[in-house]
Motif scaffolding. Structure first.
Motif, PDB file in Angstrom:
ATOM      1  N   SER A  91       8.973  13.110  -5.919  1.00  0.00           N
ATOM      2  CA  SER A  91       8.393  14.006  -6.906  1.00  0.00           C
ATOM      3  C   SER A  91       7.057  14.571  -6.440  1.00  0.00           C
ATOM      4  O   SER A  91       6.760  15.754  -6.645  1.00  0.00           O
ATOM      5  CB  SER A  91       8.208  13.256  -8.231  1.00  0.00           C
ATOM      6  N   PHE A  92       6.256  13.738  -5.760  1.00  0.00           N
ATOM      7  CA  PHE A  92       4.899  14.133  -5.375  1.00  0.00           C
ATOM      8  C   PHE A  92       4.828  14.827  -4.022  1.00  0.00           C
ATOM      9  O   PHE A  92       3.972  15.670  -3.782  1.00  0.00           O
ATOM     10  CB  PHE A  92       3.996  12.892  -5.371  1.00  0.00           C
ATOM     11  N   GLN A  93       5.732  14.467  -3.109  1.00  0.00           N
ATOM     12  CA  GLN A  93       5.792  15.071  -1.772  1.00  0.00           C
ATOM     13  C   GLN A  93       4.472  14.921  -0.998  1.00  0.00           C
ATOM     14  O   GLN A  93       3.841  15.910  -0.609  1.00  0.00           O
ATOM     15  CB  GLN A  93       6.164  16.554  -1.871  1.00  0.00           C
ATOM     16  N   PRO A  94       4.036  13.692  -0.722  1.00  0.00           N
ATOM     17  CA  PRO A  94       2.765  13.496  -0.014  1.00  0.00           C
ATOM     18  C   PRO A  94       2.882  13.839   1.472  1.00  0.00           C
ATOM     19  O   PRO A  94       3.964  13.785   2.053  1.00  0.00           O
ATOM     20  CB  PRO A  94       2.512  11.996  -0.186  1.00  0.00           C
ATOM     21  N   ASP A  95       1.745  14.193   2.073  1.00  0.00           N
ATOM     22  CA  ASP A  95       1.703  14.332   3.533  1.00  0.00           C
ATOM     23  C   ASP A  95       0.911  13.198   4.183  1.00  0.00           C
ATOM     24  O   ASP A  95       0.826  13.120   5.414  1.00  0.00           O
ATOM     25  CB  ASP A  95       1.150  15.688   3.955  1.00  0.00           C
ATOM     26  N   ALA A 116      11.335   8.500   3.754  1.00  0.00           N
ATOM     27  CA  ALA A 116      11.086   9.893   3.371  1.00  0.00           C
ATOM     28  C   ALA A 116      11.560  10.869   4.435  1.00  0.00           C
ATOM     29  O   ALA A 116      11.984  11.989   4.125  1.00  0.00           O
ATOM     30  CB  ALA A 116       9.598  10.096   3.103  1.00  0.00           C
ATOM     31  N   THR A 117      11.507  10.467   5.679  1.00  0.00           N
ATOM     32  CA  THR A 117      11.873  11.379   6.772  1.00  0.00           C
ATOM     33  C   THR A 117      13.217  11.042   7.405  1.00  0.00           C
ATOM     34  O   THR A 117      13.734  11.825   8.216  1.00  0.00           O
ATOM     35  CB  THR A 117      10.800  11.357   7.873  1.00  0.00           C
ATOM     36  N   ILE A 136       6.182   9.545   7.479  1.00  0.00           N
ATOM     37  CA  ILE A 136       4.970  10.165   6.971  1.00  0.00           C
ATOM     38  C   ILE A 136       3.782   9.363   7.500  1.00  0.00           C
ATOM     39  O   ILE A 136       3.806   8.133   7.493  1.00  0.00           O
ATOM     40  CB  ILE A 136       4.961  10.166   5.430  1.00  0.00           C
ATOM     41  N   PRO A 137       2.735  10.018   7.978  1.00  0.00           N
ATOM     42  CA  PRO A 137       1.576   9.274   8.506  1.00  0.00           C
ATOM     43  C   PRO A 137       1.024   8.277   7.484  1.00  0.00           C
ATOM     44  O   PRO A 137       0.976   8.562   6.284  1.00  0.00           O
ATOM     45  CB  PRO A 137       0.568  10.387   8.804  1.00  0.00           C
ATOM     46  N   LEU A 138       0.607   7.119   7.991  1.00  0.00           N
ATOM     47  CA  LEU A 138       0.150   6.026   7.133  1.00  0.00           C
ATOM     48  C   LEU A 138      -1.240   5.561   7.546  1.00  0.00           C
ATOM     49  O   LEU A 138      -1.499   5.300   8.727  1.00  0.00           O
ATOM     50  CB  LEU A 138       1.140   4.851   7.214  1.00  0.00           C
ATOM     51  N   LEU A 139      -2.117   5.462   6.559  1.00  0.00           N
ATOM     52  CA  LEU A 139      -3.423   4.833   6.715  1.00  0.00           C
ATOM     53  C   LEU A 139      -3.369   3.493   5.998  1.00  0.00           C
ATOM     54  O   LEU A 139      -3.091   3.448   4.797  1.00  0.00           O
ATOM     55  CB  LEU A 139      -4.521   5.715   6.107  1.00  0.00           C
ATOM     56  N   ALA A 140      -3.598   2.397   6.717  1.00  0.00           N
ATOM     57  CA  ALA A 140      -3.567   1.061   6.133  1.00  0.00           C
ATOM     58  C   ALA A 140      -4.985   0.569   5.865  1.00  0.00           C
ATOM     59  O   ALA A 140      -5.855   0.673   6.728  1.00  0.00           O
ATOM     60  CB  ALA A 140      -2.846   0.090   7.064  1.00  0.00           C
ATOM     61  N   ILE A 141      -5.192   0.045   4.653  1.00  0.00           N
ATOM     62  CA  ILE A 141      -6.484  -0.516   4.285  1.00  0.00           C
ATOM     63  C   ILE A 141      -6.229  -1.925   3.745  1.00  0.00           C
ATOM     64  O   ILE A 141      -5.915  -2.105   2.566  1.00  0.00           O
ATOM     65  CB  ILE A 141      -7.208   0.341   3.227  1.00  0.00           C
ATOM     66  N   PRO A 175       1.099   1.838  11.270  1.00  0.00           N
ATOM     67  CA  PRO A 175       0.155   2.817  10.709  1.00  0.00           C
ATOM     68  C   PRO A 175      -0.505   3.640  11.817  1.00  0.00           C
ATOM     69  O   PRO A 175      -0.665   3.171  12.951  1.00  0.00           O
ATOM     70  CB  PRO A 175      -0.880   1.936  10.001  1.00  0.00           C
ATOM     71  N   LYS A 176      -0.899   4.855  11.486  1.00  0.00           N
ATOM     72  CA  LYS A 176      -1.631   5.696  12.432  1.00  0.00           C
ATOM     73  C   LYS A 176      -3.099   5.285  12.495  1.00  0.00           C
ATOM     74  O   LYS A 176      -3.748   5.397  13.541  1.00  0.00           O
ATOM     75  CB  LYS A 176      -1.536   7.169  12.032  1.00  0.00           C
ATOM     76  N   TRP A 177      -3.613   4.838  11.346  1.00  0.00           N
ATOM     77  CA  TRP A 177      -5.011   4.435  11.262  1.00  0.00           C
ATOM     78  C   TRP A 177      -5.096   3.161  10.411  1.00  0.00           C
ATOM     79  O   TRP A 177      -4.263   2.923   9.536  1.00  0.00           O
ATOM     80  CB  TRP A 177      -5.860   5.521  10.582  1.00  0.00           C
TER      81      TRP A 177
END
Length: 401
Positions: A91-95, A116-117, A136-141, A175-177
């Protein structure tokens, strides 16, 4: 140290480490031009106001992006959670995805980005490199010092129908970052600090003793053992000790980088069925199993267990045998677990005798069994489960190896 074996070493995502590192989230969003950011977390992250901190950092920077939150992630996330997350994602279609929390939210974010891909269900992709399209690119925290999911190429999801924990892996899944900010771990309750911290110790020990280990991974794993064992008590009993919190996150990080290249061993193979069938928290499952499996493995790698004992600060007596000194590694783990109030067994979970063999059969499906330092049969797994269960009495189970 150097052998003819060819060793691959995955360094993982771009890392930002230190108190206040969370302030760099907008920098990544701006630099990469992301416009729609979906944050994956759990209710605990919301209640601790960590989600608010991240959203405030983004708002205050005037980043031109829209944020959405999926916070329905539970411990030991299930395929149902993935389906619910995919409904929000479509529904949100995040990048950009942000996995915020412990291993569960980050694992869910990995799964969502991949599906998603690539399409289909998460159960379609069990194994390694079963998908081809970049997620989809992922930032992990991370907000716990435990799982190392911020640097690994794996996600572990429970199928409640089959009561089975499946592992999906692949180099593109990392994750990418990763932004690793010790201040985000300050509010983690002592019980969770203890369980996740010992989980990180398990990662380090199993990586160090893995048959896939090599000079680079062994250096990281042994350093992680030293750092975690000398700082976990302080983090548990004074959560505001930022030095201990920082060192625990660093220890967990380098343990994650190590096992990302070596896989693990019997502890993780056996913990997954316990979590899938009885919802035992992953860190608790690993912590209870660890001393039993160390004792099982020690005869196959006494020199490595001697190194572990040294790293944990044990006195090595030159007048004792290598086996006697190596056994001090097990005693050190038992003492650490006792000091931070880790359960000695699984008695509170009321494990049924009838489930021992099915759990053992599931454990034997894990690729971690193959890299355990001691060759392991299903009979061995059954015996190890029985030793860790607790007060329940069992009849002898006869099964061919």
């Amino acid at each position: 140290m150097y052998t003819k074996k060819i060793n691959q070493f995955n360094l993982g995502p771009d890392l930002l480490f230190g108190v206040g590192a969370i302030s760099h989230v907008p920098e990544i969003i701006n630099r990469e031009g992301f416009k729609r950011v979906m944050i994956v977390c759990d209710e605990g992250i919301e209640k601790a106001q960590i989600l608010d901190q991240v959203l405030e950092v983004i708002r205050e920077s005037n980043v031109q992006c829209t944020c959405n939150v999926f916070s329905n992630v539970e411990a030991n996330p299930t395929t149902d959670t993935i389906e619910a997350g995919m409904h929000v994602l479509r529904s949100f279609q995040p990048d950009l995805l942000i996995g915020l929390g412990g291993g569960s939210p980050i694992d869910v974010a990995k799964a969502l980005g991949m599906l998603a891909t690539n399409g289909g269900l998460i159960t379609d992709y069990e194994g390694i490199d079963r998908f081809s399209n970049e997620p989809i690119p992922l930032l992990a925290i991370p907000t716990t010092a435990g799982t190392g999911s911020e640097v690994t190429v794996f996600t572990v999801i429970t199928d409640p129908v089959t009561e089975y924990k499946l592992t999906v892996g692949g180099s593109k899944l990392a994750p990418k970052w990763a932004i690793i900010d010790p201040s985000l771990t300050i509010t983690l309750p002592s019980k969770l600090t203890a369980a996740t911290g010992l989980d990180a110790l398990v990662h380090a020990i199993e990586s160090y003793t893995s048959t896939m280990s090599h000079a680079l991974t062994e250096t990281l794993a042994l350093d992680a053992i030293r750092i975690i064992s000398s700082n976990l008590r302080q983090a548990v009993f004074n959560g505001e000790n930022i030095s201990a919190r920082s060192k625990m996150l660093y220890g967990s990080l380098i343990a994650g980088i190590a096992f990302n290249n070596t896989r693990l061993g019997n502890v993780h193979a056996m913990s997954h069925p316990l979590s899938a069938m009885y919802n035992v928290p992953h860190g608790v499952a690993n912590s209870v199993l660890l001393p039993h499996i160390m004792e099982f493995n020690l005869p196959a790698a006494p020199e490595k267990f001697l190194d572990i004992a040294k790293a944990m600060g044990e006195h090595i007596d030159p007048n004792q045998s290598i086996m006697a000194n190596a056994y001090k590694a097990i005693e050190a783990v038992k003492q650490l677990s006792n000091d931070i109030h880790i359960p000695k067994d699984f008695s509170e979970y009321k494990i049924r005798e009838s489930d021992i063999v099915p759990m053992a059969e599931d454990a034997m499906k894990s690729g971690n069994i193959a890299v355990n330092p001691r060759k392991t049969t299903i009979g061995d797994i059954i015996s190890l489960y029985k030793k860790s269960i607790g007060s329940t009495s069992f009849e002898t189970v006869s099964i061919e190896d």
